[in-house]
Design a protein around this motif. Structure first.
Motif, PDB file in Angstrom:
ATOM      1  N   VAL A 132      -8.012   3.056  -2.683  1.00  0.00           N
ATOM      2  CA  VAL A 132      -6.907   2.880  -3.627  1.00  0.00           C
ATOM      3  C   VAL A 132      -7.190   1.632  -4.475  1.00  0.00           C
ATOM      4  CG1 VAL A 132      -4.453   2.362  -3.850  1.00  0.00           C
ATOM      5  CG2 VAL A 132      -5.221   3.989  -2.125  1.00  0.00           C
ATOM      6  N   PRO A 165      -7.098   9.717  -1.408  1.00  0.00           N
ATOM      7  CA  PRO A 165      -6.432   8.615  -0.690  1.00  0.00           C
ATOM      8  C   PRO A 165      -5.028   9.004  -0.212  1.00  0.00           C
ATOM      9  CG  PRO A 165      -7.386   7.837  -2.748  1.00  0.00           C
ATOM     10  CD  PRO A 165      -7.468   9.328  -2.784  1.00  0.00           C
ATOM     11  N   TRP A 220     -10.693   5.974   3.772  1.00  0.00           N
ATOM     12  CA  TRP A 220     -10.482   6.651   2.498  1.00  0.00           C
ATOM     13  C   TRP A 220      -9.309   6.059   1.730  1.00  0.00           C
ATOM     14  CZ3 TRP A 220     -12.939  10.098  -0.516  1.00  0.00           C
ATOM     15  CH2 TRP A 220     -14.114  10.650   0.009  1.00  0.00           C
ATOM     16  N   VAL A 221      -8.322   5.598   2.456  1.00  0.00           N
ATOM     17  CA  VAL A 221      -7.155   5.004   1.796  1.00  0.00           C
ATOM     18  C   VAL A 221      -7.548   3.686   1.135  1.00  0.00           C
ATOM     19  CG1 VAL A 221      -4.779   4.205   2.132  1.00  0.00           C
ATOM     20  CG2 VAL A 221      -5.632   6.151   3.430  1.00  0.00           C
ATOM     21  N   ASP A 222      -8.566   3.021   1.687  1.00  0.00           N
ATOM     22  CA  ASP A 222      -9.026   1.754   1.110  1.00  0.00           C
ATOM     23  C   ASP A 222      -9.577   1.901  -0.301  1.00  0.00           C
ATOM     24  OD1 ASP A 222      -8.288   0.330   3.279  1.00  0.00           O
ATOM     25  OD2 ASP A 222     -10.258   0.322   4.250  1.00  0.00           O
ATOM     26  N   THR A 245       0.840  -1.204   0.000  1.00  0.00           N
ATOM     27  CA  THR A 245       0.000   0.000   0.000  1.00  0.00           C
ATOM     28  C   THR A 245       0.872   1.250   0.000  1.00  0.00           C
ATOM     29  OG1 THR A 245      -1.664  -1.230   1.249  1.00  0.00           O
ATOM     30  CG2 THR A 245      -1.928   1.158   1.176  1.00  0.00           C
TER      31      THR A 245
END
Length: 249
Positions: free
Chosen positions: A246, A221, A242-244, A130
């Motif tokens: 990606v 993200p 929010w990063v999920d 990630t």
């Protein structure tokens, strides 16, 4: 120095009024380098001509670092929005216009936004895959040199008694891509539980600046990941969600 009027209390600092001066006193364990960097940011932003409280001195108060600046009397844009529901759209337009005026400025000696974000992503708890994806995305974004506030929201705008707006809190200021700054403001509205205002804000900013909404969304993200390093557990969970978004290729 009379520190008997508390204006605000934050997790690592207390802000006092002392006559026509505002004294921000940091906790004992607050980094000296961060205090001096905040003062330096503020001094550099003063030079751009933006309406901000002028810095007067950096000093020690009872063994704690403190930044002394002009006291600006008035109400924050957040207070005004709460008190005058019918004027919310008018205040939102003022917020966007002020942010656009910030992005028009250049300050070549400010830290670079991309460097700060890369460092924060490296410090994050994401797995290597990630982090690699986030670093790659960040490197692929256009490189700009606009002044970015880094925490631009209605509680950091004070409308003085004569109606002049002042922008506060330059501790996160950098130079870089304005859309990253916009993504941050959007996420701050969401963190505050005001998704309707977040959407209105993003629509208005993109319309006024002729920016594609998808372009700002591409930053979200990345901005969320770099912000997730600090903050309380609730904020971290929200930002991590929010990063999920990606998408892996």
């Amino acid at each position: 120095m009379k520190l008997d009027r508390v204006i605000a209390v934050r997790s690592n600092k207390t802000i006092y009024r002392d006559g026509d001066r505002c004294v921000k006193v940091f906790n004992e364990d607050y980094s000296k380098a961060d205090v001096l960097n905040e003062a330096l940011n503020q001094a550099r932003i003063e030079e751009t001509g933006l309406n901000i409280p002028k810095i007067l001195e950096v000093t020690m108060v009872d063994g704690k670092w403190a930044i002394v600046s002009e006291y600006i009397g008035g109400k924050t844009l957040a207070q005004l929005m709460e008190e005058n529901e019918e004027k919310k759209d008018e205040y939102l337009e003022l917020l966007v216009n002020l942010q656009l005026s910030v992005h028009e400025k250049k300050s070549p000696l400010l830290n670079k936004l991309k460097d700060k974000m890369n460092r924060k992503i490296s410090e994050s708890t994401f797995d290597a895959t990630t982090r690699y994806e986030l670093h790659t995305r960040l490197e692929g974004m256009p490189k700009h040199k606009k002044v970015c506030h880094g925490d631009f929201n209605p509680s950091n705008i004070i409308i003085a008694e004569d109606g002049t707006p002042y922008i506060l809190d330059w501790s996160h200021a950098t130079q870089g891509n304005a859309s990253a700054d916009v993504a941050r403001t959007y996420l701050l509205f969401c963190l505050n539980g005001d998704t309707n205002m977040a959407k209105k804000y993003l629509d208005l900013f993109c319309q006024k600046s002729n920016t594609a909404k998808q372009y700002v969304q591409k930053w979200m993200p990345i901005v969320a990941a770099s912000q997730s390093v600090k903050g309380n557990e609730h904020e971290r969970e929200f930002l991590l969600s929010w990063v999920d978004v990606v998408e892996y290729e």
